[in-house]
Scaffold this motif. Structure first.
Motif, mmCIF file in Angstrom:
data_model
loop_
_atom_site.group_PDB
_atom_site.id
_atom_site.type_symbol
_atom_site.label_atom_id
_atom_site.label_comp_id
_atom_site.label_asym_id
_atom_site.label_seq_id
_atom_site.Cartn_x
_atom_site.Cartn_y
_atom_site.Cartn_z
ATOM 1 N N VAL A 72 0.839 -1.193 0.000
ATOM 2 C CA VAL A 72 0.000 0.000 0.000
ATOM 3 C C VAL A 72 0.878 1.248 0.000
ATOM 4 N N LEU A 73 0.618 2.133 -0.951
ATOM 5 C CA LEU A 73 1.278 3.435 -1.032
ATOM 6 C C LEU A 73 0.296 4.468 -0.525
ATOM 7 N N THR A 74 0.584 5.081 0.614
ATOM 8 C CA THR A 74 -0.426 5.901 1.264
ATOM 9 C C THR A 74 0.202 6.952 2.165
ATOM 10 N N SER A 75 -0.568 7.995 2.417
ATOM 11 C CA SER A 75 -0.179 8.981 3.424
ATOM 12 C C SER A 75 -0.500 8.481 4.825
ATOM 13 N N GLY A 76 -1.384 7.486 4.904
ATOM 14 C CA GLY A 76 -1.807 6.955 6.196
ATOM 15 C C GLY A 76 -3.029 7.648 6.767
ATOM 16 N N ILE A 77 -3.460 8.737 6.139
ATOM 17 C CA ILE A 77 -4.612 9.501 6.616
ATOM 18 C C ILE A 77 -5.903 8.875 6.098
ATOM 19 N N ASP A 78 -6.863 8.680 6.994
ATOM 20 C CA ASP A 78 -8.182 8.182 6.624
ATOM 21 C C ASP A 78 -9.223 9.222 7.048
ATOM 22 N N THR A 79 -10.085 9.628 6.112
ATOM 23 C CA THR A 79 -11.071 10.666 6.424
ATOM 24 C C THR A 79 -12.514 10.188 6.380
ATOM 25 N N LEU A 80 -12.805 9.047 5.700
ATOM 26 C CA LEU A 80 -14.213 8.729 5.467
ATOM 27 C C LEU A 80 -14.517 7.235 5.447
ATOM 28 N N SER A 81 -13.698 6.375 6.027
ATOM 29 C CA SER A 81 -13.972 4.939 5.992
ATOM 30 C C SER A 81 -15.191 4.589 6.836
ATOM 31 N N LYS A 82 -15.883 3.534 6.417
ATOM 32 C CA LYS A 82 -17.003 3.023 7.191
ATOM 33 C C LYS A 82 -16.512 2.320 8.457
ATOM 34 N N GLN A 83 -15.333 1.702 8.376
ATOM 35 C CA GLN A 83 -14.745 1.029 9.524
ATOM 36 C C GLN A 83 -13.816 1.975 10.261
ATOM 37 N N ASN A 84 -13.740 1.792 11.572
ATOM 38 C CA ASN A 84 -12.778 2.566 12.335
ATOM 39 C C ASN A 84 -11.465 1.787 12.443
ATOM 40 N N TYR A 85 -10.507 2.376 13.122
ATOM 41 C CA TYR A 85 -9.179 1.769 13.209
ATOM 42 C C TYR A 85 -9.228 0.406 13.893
ATOM 43 N N GLY A 86 -9.971 0.280 14.986
ATOM 44 C CA GLY A 86 -10.040 -0.985 15.697
ATOM 45 C C GLY A 86 -10.670 -2.086 14.871
ATOM 46 N N GLN A 87 -11.739 -1.779 14.156
ATOM 47 C CA GLN A 87 -12.379 -2.779 13.305
ATOM 48 C C GLN A 87 -11.460 -3.194 12.162
ATOM 49 N N ALA A 88 -10.789 -2.224 11.561
ATOM 50 C CA ALA A 88 -9.876 -2.541 10.470
ATOM 51 C C ALA A 88 -8.717 -3.410 10.956
ATOM 52 N N ARG A 89 -8.201 -3.103 12.112
ATOM 53 C CA ARG A 89 -7.088 -3.893 12.654
ATOM 54 C C ARG A 89 -7.503 -5.338 12.879
ATOM 55 N N MET B 82 -1.086 20.214 15.099
ATOM 56 C CA MET B 82 -2.187 19.261 15.008
ATOM 57 C C MET B 82 -2.068 18.403 13.749
ATOM 58 N N GLN B 83 -1.735 19.027 12.631
ATOM 59 C CA GLN B 83 -1.563 18.269 11.390
ATOM 60 C C GLN B 83 -0.373 17.325 11.489
ATOM 61 N N GLN B 84 0.701 17.780 12.108
ATOM 62 C CA GLN B 84 1.869 16.912 12.292
ATOM 63 C C GLN B 84 1.514 15.727 13.183
ATOM 64 N N ALA B 85 0.709 15.952 14.217
ATOM 65 C CA ALA B 85 0.294 14.865 15.101
ATOM 66 C C ALA B 85 -0.575 13.850 14.366
ATOM 67 N N ASP B 86 -1.418 14.315 13.447
ATOM 68 C CA ASP B 86 -2.243 13.397 12.655
ATOM 69 C C ASP B 86 -1.375 12.482 11.801
ATOM 70 N N PHE B 87 -0.337 13.024 11.210
ATOM 71 C CA PHE B 87 0.549 12.209 10.387
ATOM 72 C C PHE B 87 1.337 11.212 11.245
ATOM 73 N N ILE B 88 1.778 11.624 12.410
ATOM 74 C CA ILE B 88 2.517 10.716 13.300
ATOM 75 C C ILE B 88 1.617 9.558 13.731
ATOM 76 N N ARG C 199 6.615 16.447 4.414
ATOM 77 C CA ARG C 199 5.996 16.831 5.682
ATOM 78 C C ARG C 199 6.978 17.550 6.590
ATOM 79 N N ASP C 200 8.177 16.995 6.709
ATOM 80 C CA ASP C 200 9.185 17.630 7.567
ATOM 81 C C ASP C 200 9.558 19.016 7.050
ATOM 82 N N TYR C 201 9.624 19.140 5.728
ATOM 83 C CA TYR C 201 9.981 20.433 5.135
ATOM 84 C C TYR C 201 8.883 21.469 5.388
#
Length: 267
Positions: A192-209, A241-247, A229-231
């Motif tokens: 998977v090539l991704t930023s890691g950000i999820d904005t609209l999934s039907k499943q939450n993180y726990g269900q996906a895991r 807040m945005q940096q924390a979301d990416f972390i 991102r670092d730049y």
């Protein structure tokens, strides 16, 4: 017409006269067996090759097992193992690509990075490997099904020109793909090539895991935009807040990879 076909009106050549046999110093042995009674030979193989794969309860392959851990029986009789070597069997892999207007805007740096990473991965596959491509933004979409024909993959990649929506459904894309691949036998994986950000999934993180853990498909994640991102953060274009979301997103990708038997990296 062909060169081998005779012309009309041509006559067949006269048959050649039978020539006398050539004299030879090698004469037939009068004690030789008659024709059809030649001796036959039989060879018993002392070494045979067995292809084996060792997996855990979830179907994950276990590599680098010492030879002393293996045992082979024939009619309940232990057989000697002369050597063990690892080979590379064909793999069935699905490339899941985030392609959203949230980050992959046309001709932006993340857009270019995503396409380059995807094409480089496809170029690294062996001819016998099966690959499918899934892209997601507002919803996951199968761009090409599993095939060894790389033209199918190239046609799928050619559709990734301009992103349409500014939403991402990472959890839904991963769980849907893993569920479809859960019954596939042999070596398999999701890249998977991704930023890691999820904005609209039907499943939450726990269900996906939980779904990914039970599917038995290793996930290899590549976190995009690390240097960007670092730049941006160093210039103040990205707030805390945005940096924390990416972390947090990076940690989730590492969790998905670890508990599925894969590996997480960044680009």
């Amino acid at each position: 017409d062909t060169v081998a076909r005779p012309k009309k009106g041509s006559t067949a050549p006269a048959p050649e006269k039978e020539l006398p046999p050539l004299p030879s110093v090698f004469k037939r042995n009068p004690n030789a067996p008659p024709e059809g009674a030649e001796p036959t030979f039989r060879v018993d193989a002392t070494t045979i090759t067995l292809d084996v794969a060792v997996v855990d309860q979830q179907g994950h392959f276990i590599p680098n097992i010492p030879q002393s851990y293996f045992r082979i029986l024939e009619d309940n009789v232990p057989q000697k193992i002369s050597s063990i070597s690892s080979g590379q069997a064909p793999i069935t892999v699905c490339l899941v690509v985030e392609f959203s207007n949230l980050f992959q805007r046309f001709y932006s740096e993340p857009w270019y990075q995503t396409l380059v990473a995807a094409n480089e991965f496809l170029a690294s596959l062996k001819p016998e490997d099966y690959v499918a491509i899934v892209a997601y933004d507002l919803r996951p979409e199968i761009l090409s099904d599993f095939s060894t024909d790389r033209r199918d993959a190239m046609d799928a990649m050619s559709r990734l020109k301009m992103a349409a929506y500014s939403e991402t459904v990472l959890y839904d894309a991963l769980t849907d793909t893993a569920s479809r691949m859960s019954e596939i036998e042999g070596r398999k994986a999701i890249v998977v090539l991704t930023s890691g950000i999820d904005t609209l999934s039907k499943q939450n993180y726990g269900q996906a895991r939980k779904t990914l853990q039970n599917a038995g498909v290793p996930i290899y994640s590549v976190g995009l935009m690390q240097a960007i991102r670092d730049y941006y953060y160093s210039l103040g274009y990205m707030n805390d807040m945005q940096q924390a979301d990416f972390i947090m997103a990076d940690n989730q990708l590492r969790t998905f990879a670890r508990m599925s038997g894969g590996k997480a990296t960044s680009a």
